[in-house]
Enzyme design. Structure first.
Site, PDB file in Angstrom:
ATOM      1  N   ASN A  77       4.007   4.140 -10.657  1.00 22.16           N
ATOM      2  CA  ASN A  77       2.866   4.239 -11.394  1.00 22.16           C
ATOM      3  C   ASN A  77       1.537   4.325 -10.702  1.00 22.16           C
ATOM      4  O   ASN A  77       0.679   4.818 -11.253  1.00 22.16           O
ATOM      5  CB  ASN A  77       2.922   2.960 -12.415  1.00 22.16           C
ATOM      6  CG  ASN A  77       1.617   2.858 -13.061  1.00 22.16           C
ATOM      7  OD1 ASN A  77       1.340   3.532 -13.954  1.00 22.16           O
ATOM      8  ND2 ASN A  77       0.815   1.450 -12.690  1.00 22.16           N
TER       9      ASN A  77
ATOM     10  N   TYR B  25      -7.094  15.619  -8.803  1.00 22.99           N
ATOM     11  CA  TYR B  25      -5.984  14.835  -9.641  1.00 22.99           C
ATOM     12  C   TYR B  25      -5.253  15.955 -10.148  1.00 22.99           C
ATOM     13  O   TYR B  25      -3.953  15.525 -10.391  1.00 22.99           O
ATOM     14  CB  TYR B  25      -6.967  14.256 -10.721  1.00 22.99           C
ATOM     15  CG  TYR B  25      -6.069  13.350 -11.419  1.00 22.99           C
ATOM     16  CD1 TYR B  25      -5.570  12.123 -10.857  1.00 22.99           C
ATOM     17  CD2 TYR B  25      -5.644  13.452 -12.878  1.00 22.99           C
ATOM     18  CE1 TYR B  25      -4.776  11.350 -11.897  1.00 22.99           C
ATOM     19  CE2 TYR B  25      -4.959  12.719 -13.664  1.00 22.99           C
ATOM     20  CZ  TYR B  25      -4.389  11.565 -13.077  1.00 22.99           C
ATOM     21  OH  TYR B  25      -3.812  10.365 -13.920  1.00 22.99           O
TER      22      TYR B  25
ATOM     23  N   ASP C 225       0.848  -1.071   0.178  1.00 28.40           N
ATOM     24  CA  ASP C 225       0.036   0.015   0.045  1.00 28.40           C
ATOM     25  C   ASP C 225       0.800   1.300  -0.174  1.00 28.40           C
ATOM     26  O   ASP C 225       1.537   1.563   0.985  1.00 28.40           O
ATOM     27  CB  ASP C 225      -0.826  -0.057   1.218  1.00 28.40           C
ATOM     28  CG  ASP C 225      -1.917   0.900   1.323  1.00 28.40           C
ATOM     29  OD1 ASP C 225      -1.689   2.060   0.421  1.00 28.40           O
ATOM     30  OD2 ASP C 225      -2.714   1.189   2.052  1.00 28.40           O
ATOM     31  N   VAL C 226       1.069   1.960  -1.322  1.00 28.63           N
ATOM     32  CA  VAL C 226       1.850   2.868  -1.297  1.00 28.63           C
ATOM     33  C   VAL C 226       1.572   4.231  -0.229  1.00 28.63           C
ATOM     34  O   VAL C 226       2.513   5.019  -0.108  1.00 28.63           O
ATOM     35  CB  VAL C 226       2.117   3.277  -2.736  1.00 28.63           C
ATOM     36  CG1 VAL C 226       2.367   2.421  -3.423  1.00 28.63           C
ATOM     37  CG2 VAL C 226       0.685   4.080  -3.194  1.00 28.63           C
TER      38      VAL C 226
ATOM     39  N   LYS D 120      -0.870  15.799  -9.800  1.00 26.03           N
ATOM     40  CA  LYS D 120      -0.109  15.564 -10.874  1.00 26.03           C
ATOM     41  C   LYS D 120       0.918  16.573 -11.074  1.00 26.03           C
ATOM     42  O   LYS D 120       2.136  16.577 -11.305  1.00 26.03           O
ATOM     43  CB  LYS D 120      -0.803  15.383 -12.089  1.00 26.03           C
ATOM     44  CG  LYS D 120      -1.416  13.809 -12.143  1.00 26.03           C
ATOM     45  CD  LYS D 120      -0.540  12.794 -11.638  1.00 26.03           C
ATOM     46  CE  LYS D 120      -1.186  11.449 -11.756  1.00 26.03           C
ATOM     47  NZ  LYS D 120      -0.236  10.243 -11.432  1.00 26.03           N
TER      48      LYS D 120
END
Length: 254
Positions: free
Chosen positions: A91, A159, A64-65, A163
């Site tokens: 990713n 989002y 789990d990042v 990014k």
């Protein structure tokens, strides 16, 4: 990979499906021992079985990042099993519903930021630390950005913000990694056709409020782009690369 070949080790997060799975497969084809990280063990184990049948090397490490302890365990496993890491492809990422910002629950914002920003930071941190101390020193970190690292779609503030943060992290790592022979790149992807993006083939909200069907691009082209960056000598780097459907509304968006 023959026994006489030098050990090449790659990490792919979000490796269970979509872009991550495609990248993991081409990296294995190129002779890398690939560490497959993701929250769901089933697709990771399935990919290991496919790799083993093809004479390739893959290791599934459910991760789990968002969780620092889980990411620490991932890199401890990489160091214990392989002793080094040559390429890390960050990713793993999620999106949020395309709704006005005041309608988005704060919990969804936090989950997105914890995955898309903190998760990339934690994995980049682990990769940087291992690459810095290994011998020979150095390696390559490739972050999955997005067209949204440069230009938003309607109702995508969480989002898009995440990014943009990844872009800043990429540039900082590219600078800080020079001393340790660590290169950092970002690949910005537009309209790659995956399980998560197939909905876009039915229409996407545009800046003028209309709903329009957008062209998509085969995910294999993204995988080939990552393969190209990964194959460069550490003396050369692609800082930013955009891989997109040619006719998608990015250039001239709005």
């Amino acid at each position: 990979m023959t026994n006489s070949s030098p050990l090449k080790v790659a990490l792919v997060t979000g490796a269970g499906s979509g872009i991550g799975r495609a990248v993991a497969q081409v990296m294995m084809e190129d002779g890398y021992s690939v560490v497959l990280a993701g929250r769901r063990p089933e697709p990771l184990n399935e990919l290991v079985e496919i790799a083993t049948a093809a004479g390739q090397n893959a290791l599934a490490v459910p991760t789990d990042v968002r969780d620092p302890a889980s990411v620490d365990a991932l890199f401890a496993t990489i160091e214990e099993v392989y002793g080094r890491l040559d390429v890390a492809f960050n990713n793993a990422g999620i999106n949020a519903p395309a709704i006005p910002i005041d309608e988005l629950p704060v919990e969804q914002w936090l989950n997105l930021i914890n995955t898309n920003v903190t998760g990339v930071y934690l994995c980049a941190r682990g990769a940087f630390g291992l690459m810095r101390k290994q011998s020979p020193q150095g390696g390559r970190i490739i972050n999955n950005g997005s067209i949204s690292a440069h230009t938003p779609r309607p109702f995508t503030a969480p989002y898009t913000a995440s990014k943009h943060a990844v872009l800043g992290l990429t540039k900082s790592l590219a600078l800080d990694g020079r001393e340790y022979n660590i290169a950092c790149s970002q690949i910005d992807i537009g309209n790659a056709l995956t399980e998560l993006s197939v909905r876009m083939t039915k229409g996407v909200r545009q800046a003028n409020g209309q709903i329009a069907v957008e062209p998509m691009v085969d995910v294999k082209h993204v995988a080939d782009a990552v393969r190209y960056i990964a194959g460069l000598p550490l003396s050369a780097n692609v800082l930013n690369m955009t891989v997109m459907a040619t006719n998608m509304p990015f250039v001239g968006r709005g």
